[in-house]
Design an enzyme around this catalytic site. Structure first.
Site, mmCIF file in Angstrom:
data_model
loop_
_atom_site.group_PDB
_atom_site.id
_atom_site.type_symbol
_atom_site.label_atom_id
_atom_site.label_comp_id
_atom_site.label_asym_id
_atom_site.label_seq_id
_atom_site.Cartn_x
_atom_site.Cartn_y
_atom_site.Cartn_z
ATOM 1 N N VAL A 42 31.034 35.031 38.619
ATOM 2 C CA VAL A 42 31.893 33.638 38.485
ATOM 3 C C VAL A 42 32.082 33.498 36.920
ATOM 4 O O VAL A 42 31.003 33.339 36.306
ATOM 5 C CB VAL A 42 31.223 32.391 38.907
ATOM 6 C CG1 VAL A 42 31.980 31.012 38.830
ATOM 7 C CG2 VAL A 42 30.997 32.464 40.508
ATOM 8 N N GLY B 135 33.136 35.621 34.849
ATOM 9 C CA GLY B 135 32.993 36.708 33.960
ATOM 10 C C GLY B 135 31.783 36.528 33.020
ATOM 11 O O GLY B 135 30.592 36.273 33.171
ATOM 12 N N GLY C 39 48.691 45.405 32.596
ATOM 13 C CA GLY C 39 47.274 45.465 32.976
ATOM 14 C C GLY C 39 46.398 44.200 33.213
ATOM 15 O O GLY C 39 45.391 44.098 33.681
ATOM 16 N N GLU D 33 46.402 43.352 39.038
ATOM 17 C CA GLU D 33 46.055 44.594 39.736
ATOM 18 C C GLU D 33 47.506 45.188 40.540
ATOM 19 O O GLU D 33 48.313 44.282 40.707
ATOM 20 C CB GLU D 33 45.182 44.444 40.889
ATOM 21 C CG GLU D 33 43.817 43.734 40.432
ATOM 22 C CD GLU D 33 42.793 44.852 40.196
ATOM 23 O OE1 GLU D 33 43.048 46.018 40.480
ATOM 24 O OE2 GLU D 33 41.673 44.456 39.587
ATOM 25 N N LYS E 126 34.752 32.653 44.270
ATOM 26 C CA LYS E 126 33.898 32.126 43.393
ATOM 27 C C LYS E 126 33.658 30.618 43.615
ATOM 28 O O LYS E 126 32.524 30.070 42.990
ATOM 29 C CB LYS E 126 34.849 32.043 41.729
ATOM 30 C CG LYS E 126 34.918 33.639 41.475
ATOM 31 C CD LYS E 126 35.959 33.702 40.310
ATOM 32 C CE LYS E 126 35.933 35.218 40.041
ATOM 33 N NZ LYS E 126 37.340 35.484 39.067
HETATM 34 N N1 HSE Z 1 40.379 39.388 38.896
HETATM 35 C C1 HSE Z 1 39.635 38.330 38.438
HETATM 36 C C2 HSE Z 1 40.697 37.578 37.508
HETATM 37 C C3 HSE Z 1 38.697 38.767 37.636
HETATM 38 O O1 HSE Z 1 41.858 37.661 37.355
HETATM 39 O O2 HSE Z 1 39.924 36.596 37.044
HETATM 40 C C4 HSE Z 1 37.385 39.378 38.207
HETATM 41 O O3 HSE Z 1 36.906 38.145 38.787
#
Ligand code: HSE
Length: 445
Positions: free
Chosen positions: A134, A136, A189, A192, A207
């Protein structure tokens, strides 16, 4: 050193796994000075053995044998970084059954199978740590679990998905449609190729599930949380929000309600939300994350930082590794958190940087007599001391006042030079009051 190295096995050498290997290597000395013993990466397993990730794995066994890694007696902590549900679930449970502690960044896994995994961990007497899942690199889970543990959490509002926050920020800035901005985010980038988890709010719901468990002891899965993503938003919504004084953010929201008989109800939802433009959450732009937590004792708090990315996420994974490793050493001298973060034998006197060498842009106010040549004298003293002026404002004389304020903004200058210049200027007979100095700090990290 007060203890033996703890052996780490890493499954999944993708972006975060590579970051973990880098942080373990680059910061090895600070990590062991804080722990009192080293963390040693002994094994890495990944199906792709060919891609050059730019990390030095010398001395580390690197192959595709994740099963062997889980069973390896040299591995005391398994780091699961493959993501997804089923394979990760099986590996995690196997590691636990083999008596290994587990560190993971996998929110999807824990939001869906957390109960099974945490129960297995308790049964086998091992830790499962998941700070990176959660926010990062933001230490939000540790803060919830420890720093805020004396509070009843009244509410929680989080921007917990960087991809959607980037898309929303861009849609607002450019007035473009969702699909156009998403495509650009994918090219850059930030999103995804399959953006479903992010843009449909599923990642945020994963999260939020974990945060709600920590905040309220509520046993939920992400499927219990009403979730709406950002696909339906149009440029009109951003224009209207602006006119009404709001910005649009994808928020995970949790609140606690108490009924008349004291029964507790938890509200938890994920959806695009209009937040007042002047609020702190409204100012969180691009791919950054922020979580506002309101505790009944502490009041409002805000946690801000990078919610994704190689090194920010690795920062949280390695912090978990350190905590778990400390548990492994619990009965020895290295089993406790060092009070000042470094083990006592690694505390030493260190030279402080000379105060005079500090550099800052300066705001200076000179109360000077309004006579020919005074400003010139001030400017030449600044120049002689190597201080370059960026701009000057001289205000008009008010009433019968003899002196006028001359306000000077400098380019970055050395503290010692500024002090020398001020001393010379204050000695001028035309100066009616001591010079005032406010230093400007522009790079706030
Ligand atoms: N894909 C998530 C985001 C990062 O865009 O915040 C990984 O939890």
């Amino acid at each position: 050193m007060s203890g033996d190295a703890v052996g780490v096995g890493l499954i999944g050498l993708g972006t975060i796994g590579t970051g973990v290997a880098k942080v373990l290597k680059t910061n090895a000395s600070v990590i062991s000075q804080r722990l009192g013993f080293p963390l040693r990466l002994v094994r890495v397993a990944d199906l792709d053995l060919d891609t050059d990730r730019g990390v030095d794995l010398e001395g580390v066994r690197f192959d595709s044998d994740s099963q062997g890694l889980i069973e390896d007696p040299a591995v005391q902590v398994v780091v699961e970084l493959i993501g997804g549900y089923e394979a990760a679930r099986q590996m995690t449970l196997q590691a636990i059954e083999n008596g290994k502690h587990v560190v993971t960044a996998n929110k999807a896994l824990l939001a869906r199978h957390g109960k099974e995994i945490f129960e297995a961990a308790v049964k086998h007497g091992v830790d499962v740590a998941f700070e990176a899942s959660v926010g990062g690199g933001i230490p939000i889970l540790r803060s919830m679990r420890e720093g805020l543990s004396a509070n009843r959490i009244q509410s929680l509002h989080g921007i917990m998905n960087g991809t959607t926050n980037y898309v929303l920020t861009e849609m607002e800035k450019t007035g473009e449609d969702f699909e156009v901005v998403l495509k650009r985010a994918q090219d850059l980038g930030y999103a995804e190729a399959d953006p479903t988890f992010d843009v449909d709010g599923i990642d945020a719901a994963h999260k939020l599930t974990l945060l709600v468990a920590m905040a309220y002891g509520a046993e939920l899965t992400d499927e219990d949380i009403p979730t709406e993503g950002i696909r339906g938003l149009t440029p009109l919504d951003f224009e209207a929000a602006k006119q009404f004084g709001y910005r649009i953010k994808l928020l995970g929201i949790a609140k606690r309600h108490e009924g008349r008989n004291g029964e507790e109800r938890i509200e938890a939802r994920v959806h695009p939300t209009m937040v007042p433009s002047e609020s702190l959450l409204a100012k969180v732009d691009g791919a950054m994350n922020a979580i506002a937590v309101h505790g009944d004792a502490v009041g409002p708090t805000l946690f801000y930082g990078a919610g994704a990315g190689e090194l920010p996420t690795a920062s949280a994974v390695v912090a978990d590794l350190m905590e778990v490793a400390r548990e492994i050493h619990r009965s020895g001298p290295a089993g406790r958190v060092a009070p000042l973060s470094y083990m006592p034998d690694h505390l030493e006197r260190k030279p402080l940087a000379e105060a005079g060498q500090a550099q800052a842009r300066c705001y200076l106010v000179f109360e000077a007599e309004d006579r020919p040549g005074v400003l010139g004298q001030i400017a030449s003293i600044l120049g002689e001391n190597g201080i370059s002026i960026q701009s000057v404002i001289q205000q008009g004389r008010a009433g019968t006042a003899r002196a006028v304020p001359v306000v000077v903004l400098t380019h970055p200058a050395r503290e010692a030079s500024v002090q020398a210049a001020i001393a010379e200027i204050d000695a001028l007979s035309e100066l009616a009051a001591p010079t005032r100095l406010v230093r400007i700090e522009e790079d706030l990290g």
